[in-house]
Scaffold this motif. Structure first.
Motif: not given
Length: 410
Positions: A284-287, A304-310, A320-333
């Motif tokens: 649902i969220s990165w939080e 929503v984004k499809v991450i699997g098909v059964d 839902v969260k994968q439609l947003q930028l992963d906050p950890w992707s730029k945390i080091s910067k």
């Protein structure tokens, strides 16, 4: 002369002796049979119920409350039904127990076999009271099991709306229609169905767990459901879809995603179908999400984004969260080691305190870095230093700004 005559007469008179009859010995078997016949002729008429039962070989059944018995219907009236269950008297169904069985009585006739439960082995009138309540329930469950096989449509009445759907009743039995089992027409409007009748299909029957589940969309959107396999072919992992929240559960959110059909072999194009999908609570969220109901409600429009098909269940795994930028992707910067940051304590544990810096990113102040006289509270705002960042494992170590910075900090 007289003496001579007497001698002549004596010679002529001959005395005949009857032959002696010799009695033939009888066989032991014949003797026993004769004795039995004699004994039988001397049997007296039974004087007590016990003697009568012993003589006829008939056995009375000992009854207990709640016992299941079988019998034959001997009489049916407006006030009573009598059943011969092989006891000392016939069992009777009266009062409320008779009312419960009214539906069953329409198809019962004298001579029919039936099962009942003993309500009382003997009341003050000496009657055996029987109950058909459980028998009726068993018949209804059998009916629901049959409906599950046939897919027949039935009518239910809405009783009570809750977060998960609506409680309904039919044939005196309660069932449940989950929010995800309603058509688009009713999503977010379940309150309108309270005390109203609507059509459904049975989709789950579990008599042992007293679980009865219905589907409204199986009726109202029957045609769309029949084409779900076609809709599934139009979807692939990574697709972005528009949908509507159809149900909220503790473990996630159900979404009815719209699928725009391409041109088919028959030349049809643009037909809109749908597929059911689940956004797990972790997607649902990165939080950290504790309650999906805080973020969404039934009827909300959602992307929503499809991450699997059964393919077996024709369901989608969504995010839902994968439609947003992963906050950890730029945390080091954004937060290099030694950076002084401000955050809010979100959770306390035996090994330390978690501090939220940005949505989806929490750092840990280890217990070894917390002074013994220092106490924290959840939601407390504090200043920290970034000690280390592990993007791969999504971990960040922090230290209190109150403490002297280690050598090497900028």
């Amino acid at each position: 002369m007289r003496k001579k005559v007497k001698k002549e007469i004596k010679k002529k008179v001959v005395v005949k002796k009857e032959p002696v009859k010799v009695k033939k010995p009888t066989s032991p078997k014949a003797s026993a049979s004769a004795k039995a016949s004699a004994d039988k002729s001397r049997v007296k008429d039974p004087q007590t119920m016990e003697e009568l039962l012993k003589q006829t070989g008939y056995e009375l059944k000992g009854l207990k409350k709640g016992q299941l018995v079988s019998g034959v219907v001997t009489d049916i009236t407006k006030k009573m039904m009598m059943i011969d269950i092989g006891a000392k008297t016939e069992g009777v169904v009266i009062d409320k127990e008779l009312e419960v069985a009214q539906e069953m009585l329409t198809n019962l006739q004298v001579g029919d076999k039936i099962e009942a439960y003993v309500g009382s082995p003997e009341n003050e009138r000496g009657q055996i009271l029987l109950s058909l309540r459980q028998t009726v329930m068993n018949k209804r469950w059998e009916w629901f099991e049959q409906l599950l096989k046939t897919g027949e449509i039935i009518e239910v009445k809405g009783l009570e709306v809750n977060k998960g759907g609506i409680i309904v009743r039919t044939q005196g039995v309660r069932g449940f229609v989950p929010s995800s089992q309603f058509g688009r027409e009713h999503l977010g409007k379940l309150d309108e169905l309270q005390n109203q009748s609507f059509k459904v299909k049975v989709i789950e029957v579990d008599r042992e767990k007293n679980r009865l589940i219905f589907s409204e969309k199986a009726v109202s959107e029957q045609q769309a459901l029949a084409h779900q396999s076609e809709a599934l072919k139009q979807v692939k992992v990574g697709d972005k879809l528009q949908g509507v929240v159809s149900g909220i559960m503790p473990f996630g959110v159900f979404v009815r995603a719209n699928i725009q059909m391409g041109k088919t072999a028959k030349g049809k194009q643009g037909e809109e179908l749908f597929l059911e999908g689940l956004v797990h609570i972790s997607e649902i969220s990165w939080e950290k999400v504790d309650n999906p109901g805080v973020h969404y409600k039934t009827g909300d429009k959602i992307e929503v984004k499809v991450i699997g098909v059964d393919e077996k269940s024709s369901r989608l795994n969504l995010s839902v969260k994968q439609l947003q930028l992963d906050p950890w992707s730029k945390i080091s910067k954004d937060y290099p080691e030694g950076t002084k940051v401000k955050g809010k304590i979100t959770r306390l544990a035996a090994f330390g305190a978690f501090v939220n810096l940005v949505p989806g990113v929490d750092g840990l102040i280890h217990i070894s870095k917390i002074p013994t006289d220092k106490e924290f509270k959840v939601d407390q705002k504090i200043e920290c230093f970034v000690e280390s960042v592990d993007v791969e494992h999504r971990r960040m170590s922090l230290s209190l700004a109150l403490m002297k910075k280690p050598v090497g900090y900028k």
